[in-house]
Design an enzyme around this catalytic site. Structure first.
Site, PDB file in Angstrom:
ATOM      1  N   CYS A   2      38.633  41.257  34.261  1.00 26.29           N
ATOM      2  CA  CYS A   2      39.319  42.493  34.633  1.00 26.29           C
ATOM      3  C   CYS A   2      38.913  43.319  35.704  1.00 26.29           C
ATOM      4  O   CYS A   2      37.861  43.650  36.473  1.00 26.29           O
ATOM      5  CB  CYS A   2      39.890  43.343  33.623  1.00 26.29           C
ATOM      6  SG  CYS A   2      40.464  41.182  31.932  1.00 26.29           S
ATOM      7  N   ARG A  50      43.600  42.865  33.445  1.00 24.72           N
ATOM      8  CA  ARG A  50      43.409  41.732  32.920  1.00 24.72           C
ATOM      9  C   ARG A  50      44.330  40.711  33.609  1.00 24.72           C
ATOM     10  O   ARG A  50      44.939  40.326  33.904  1.00 24.72           O
ATOM     11  CB  ARG A  50      44.253  41.952  31.448  1.00 24.72           C
ATOM     12  CG  ARG A  50      43.047  40.349  30.767  1.00 24.72           C
ATOM     13  CD  ARG A  50      44.075  40.081  29.812  1.00 24.72           C
ATOM     14  NE  ARG A  50      43.643  39.436  28.534  1.00 24.72           N
ATOM     15  CZ  ARG A  50      43.867  38.797  27.894  1.00 24.72           C
ATOM     16  NH1 ARG A  50      45.737  39.131  27.693  1.00 24.72           N
ATOM     17  NH2 ARG A  50      43.776  38.037  27.093  1.00 24.72           N
ATOM     18  N   LEU A  51      42.153  39.549  34.056  1.00 21.29           N
ATOM     19  CA  LEU A  51      43.055  38.162  34.526  1.00 21.29           C
ATOM     20  C   LEU A  51      42.640  37.450  32.658  1.00 21.29           C
ATOM     21  O   LEU A  51      41.779  37.629  32.812  1.00 21.29           O
ATOM     22  CB  LEU A  51      42.215  37.614  35.703  1.00 21.29           C
ATOM     23  CG  LEU A  51      42.239  36.838  36.224  1.00 21.29           C
ATOM     24  CD1 LEU A  51      43.331  36.302  36.643  1.00 21.29           C
ATOM     25  CD2 LEU A  51      40.867  36.515  37.033  1.00 21.29           C
ATOM     26  N   SER A  52      43.514  36.644  33.155  1.00 18.85           N
ATOM     27  CA  SER A  52      43.790  36.555  31.029  1.00 18.85           C
ATOM     28  C   SER A  52      43.197  34.658  30.883  1.00 18.85           C
ATOM     29  O   SER A  52      42.914  33.748  32.199  1.00 18.85           O
ATOM     30  CB  SER A  52      45.115  35.491  31.361  1.00 18.85           C
ATOM     31  OG  SER A  52      45.601  36.949  30.886  1.00 18.85           O
ATOM     32  N   ASN A  75      35.743  44.027  30.839  1.00 22.10           N
ATOM     33  CA  ASN A  75      35.431  43.964  32.287  1.00 22.10           C
ATOM     34  C   ASN A  75      34.710  42.942  31.865  1.00 22.10           C
ATOM     35  O   ASN A  75      33.242  42.989  32.064  1.00 22.10           O
ATOM     36  CB  ASN A  75      35.560  44.478  33.547  1.00 22.10           C
ATOM     37  CG  ASN A  75      35.043  43.714  34.631  1.00 22.10           C
ATOM     38  OD1 ASN A  75      35.541  41.943  34.534  1.00 22.10           O
ATOM     39  ND2 ASN A  75      34.341  43.890  35.866  1.00 22.10           N
ATOM     40  N   GLU A  77      32.889  38.794  30.066  1.00 23.71           N
ATOM     41  CA  GLU A  77      33.081  36.942  29.642  1.00 23.71           C
ATOM     42  C   GLU A  77      31.675  37.390  28.640  1.00 23.71           C
ATOM     43  O   GLU A  77      30.915  37.560  29.412  1.00 23.71           O
ATOM     44  CB  GLU A  77      32.688  35.925  30.351  1.00 23.71           C
ATOM     45  CG  GLU A  77      34.385  36.051  31.350  1.00 23.71           C
ATOM     46  CD  GLU A  77      35.384  35.337  30.375  1.00 23.71           C
ATOM     47  OE1 GLU A  77      35.744  35.534  29.307  1.00 23.71           O
ATOM     48  OE2 GLU A  77      36.787  35.200  31.438  1.00 23.71           O
TER      49      GLU A  77
END
Length: 635
Positions: A2, A50-52, A75, A77
């Protein structure tokens, strides 16, 4: 993956402008095209793109705690979020999603600022604690994800990229002379500086805390890699440990609800990642490669060997000299001068990968951790002499030798270089800095205008290295070089390059070699198992022998190089000359035009190879014209 932005007013009586947050958030649209969200509450404003990747159906941000007392934007993982979630459940926490975002939220509620020590992954996040009236920012241990901030007029603003902060009207955009010196020495601006005086990067493994009505933020380091605990270990034991450690790191990086693949350059590191992915996955691995139109720079035939062995679903494209138009895009992509020419193929391979996957694994970090760079071998040859001869004598002998070269033809082969003699007259850190500098001290002195040098007041970018040297706890010179590279080149160059190129294409890139547990383990491996008999990454190559062809493991390292020297004498000859002698650059007052003219003439006539200096200037010119002059004209 993100993008995050935010504003915080020191005084509770000042309200954040919702329109400004919206503009800052929109500037990072490419980092998260799937969703966006904003939170505005008086003196605090957050924005999120957001990049899901994980828990696609939920995990929207900004995320609030059940009682609305804590607000989070994130932002990255978190690879251990499943285990951490279970631990928090056992402590009484209740979850409504399966996202790693909610795990961070509850980790903060349980452990406050200490929550960062529990997280395993790549991340930057911001938390507003409404009870404590406190803003809390954090960045991951290695600096995989970026975080910029500025403090001005009683306000703190932050973002994942500089482009959001330069939108803010009352934030000064004065160029930093210190950053210009760093850029022309290193090819990037080193943490915590940026190209602008009033904007900074939060360093890796640091947190920033600011409580309302305080005058300035508190910045703290929560982790560092230690080289003080070298194992007494056999080669076979090291091989077994490496395979086990890297298997764990790679396995944790494969968690995804969207298509996942890997970059494949044909080198050791990316090939090793693909080999481990093949062992850990039940489906075919998707791989992506970039080639060049100059054969000596093209590694695709080696990548094909890995493709054939593991039967990956492979995609390949080529970069040509006509890709000079990418220079214009790079200035907008990085927001500040950035001189690593491999940014071009990196962007193209990310662009290619995004057509087929949403997440890609990369082999970045292995060279720094396991001594893969050729410069380590060359420098350690110098260091053998440096350690035997006192600095006073070296300075007396080798400095004049460097001035006399190239007449000393009887010198040993590995000493037949002017820069080598000059390096031997210096300390370990000073010598290493000189060896890796894009433009040496004398080149920067010839290039910089008298006014710029006067403003610098004697500042030299070597101070970036000497500051990090103070925190090194290892026992030998190779470890010191690795530590400095982890703090400078890895984060300032490599990780910056991959983050911007991938996010510009809405692609998430994961780096299993930089799992912090693997990093900590690698620091315990003796230097003689990393660089052995001139072979860099020795122990990694031995560990990968059962999985990769011999000529991939033991051929000369090429890297993601671009044929600049050939391009600047051929198809790009007129383009580079026109841009570097432009009125915009000449009138900047930063450089001596006669030096640029001389370098162009010597390079294009074949007398000298100035391709590195010319590319560094070309990238600065593109930034200066597009960013600085645009801001001045808009003012």
């Amino acid at each position: 993956m993100c993008g995050i932005v935010g504003s915080f007013h020191f005084s509770s009586s000042q309200a954040v402008d919702p329109q400004l947050i919206a503009q800052m958030n929109l500037a990072q649209y490419h980092r998260g095209p799937d969703e966006n969200g904003e939170y505005i509450n008086g003196p605090v404003g957050f924005g999120h793109r957001r990049l899901s990747i994980i828990d696609i159906s939920s995990g929207q941000q900004p995320m609030l705690s059940p009682d609305n007392s804590v607000v989070l934007i994130f932002n990255g993982e978190i690879y251990n979020y499943v285990e951490l979630r279970q631990s928090l459940i056992e402590l009484g926490h209740q979850f409504t999603t399966d996202s790693d975002t909610e795990v961070i939220l509850h980790a903060y509620m349980e452990w406050q600022e200490e929550c960062v020590t529990k997280l395993r992954g790549m991340f930057t996040f911001a938390i507003w604690d409404t009870v404590r009236k406190q803003l809390f920012l954090a960045r991951d241990r290695l600096g995989i994800k970026p975080l910029y901030y500025t403090v001005n007029n009683g306000k703190l603003h932050f973002s994942s990229e500089l482009k959001s902060l330069v939108l803010i009207p009352d934030v000064p955009k004065t160029l930093s002379d210190r950053a210009i010196e760093q850029y022309f020495a290193l090819g990037y601006t080193a943490e915590p500086d940026t190209i602008y005086e009033n904007i900074h990067k939060l360093p890796p493994a640091h947190t920033l805390t600011l409580t309302q009505n305080e005058l300035k933020p508190s910045i703290k380091c929560y982790w560092d890699v230690s080289y003080a605990h070298t194992q007494s270990i056999t080669e076979q034991e090291a091989i077994e440990q490496l395979n086990e450690q890297f298997k764990k790191a790679t396995s944790s990086h494969l968690v995804s609800e969207v298509p996942l693949g890997s970059f494949l350059s044909g080198g050791v590191d990316s090939s090793g990642v693909v080999a481990h992915m093949d062992k850990l996955s039940s489906s075919k691995t998707i791989t992506c490669s970039i080639g060049f139109d100059v054969e000596n720079y093209n590694e695709t035939k080696f990548a094909q060997q890995v493709v054939d062995r593991y039967q990956t679903t492979h995609h390949i494209e080529q970069v040509s000299s006509q890709d000079i138009d990418m220079v214009e895009n790079l200035a907008n992509l990085y927001d500040e001068p950035y001189a690593d020419s491999s940014a071009m193929p990196t962007y193209r391979v990310c662009e290619l990968a995004r057509k087929h996957v949403t997440v890609c694994l990369s082999g970045d970090g292995a060279d720094e951790l396991l001594a893969g760079y050729r410069r380590y071998r060359l420098f350690m040859n110098e260091e053998k002499i440096r350690q035997k001869i006192p600095k006073r004598i070296r300075s007396t002998v080798f400095k004049p030798l460097g001035e006399l070269y190239p007449k000393l033809d009887m010198a040993p082969q590995f000493l037949r270089a002017k820069s080598t003699f000059q390096s031997l007259a210096l300390s370990t850190v000073e010598g290493y800095f000189r060896g890796i500098s894009l433009l040496k001290d004398e080149q920067r002195n010839a290039l910089f205008s008298d006014k710029l040098k006067q403003r610098l007041g004697g500042y030299n970018a070597v101070q970036v290295f000497t500051e990090h040297e103070k925190n090194f706890d290892g026992t030998d010179s190779l470890q010191l070089l690795q530590y400095i590279d982890l703090k400078t080149y890895l984060v300032g160059d490599i990780l910056t390059k991959v983050d911007r190129a991938s996010m510009a294409n809405s692609l998430e890139v994961r780096v299993p070699f930089l799992d912090h547990k693997f990093v900590e383990w690698s620091a315990t491996i003796p230097s003689e198992l990393k660089l052995k008999q001139g072979e860099g990454k020795y122990i990694l190559k031995k560990a990968l022998e059962p999985y990769l062809p011999h000529d991939i493991l033991y051929r000369q390292k090429m890297g993601f190089r671009v044929p600049l020297a050939e391009w600047f004498r051929g198809p790009l000859k007129e383009t580079v000359r026109q841009r570097l002698l432009s009125i915009e650059l000449t009138n900047s007052g930063l450089f001596k035009p006669e030096t640029i003219q001389l370098w162009l003439d010597e390079h294009q006539s074949g007398i000298r190879d100035h391709s590195t200096a010319l590319w560094t200037l070309l990238m600065f010119e593109s930034f200066y014209r597009q960013q600085v002059l645009t801001l001045k004209n808009a003012a």
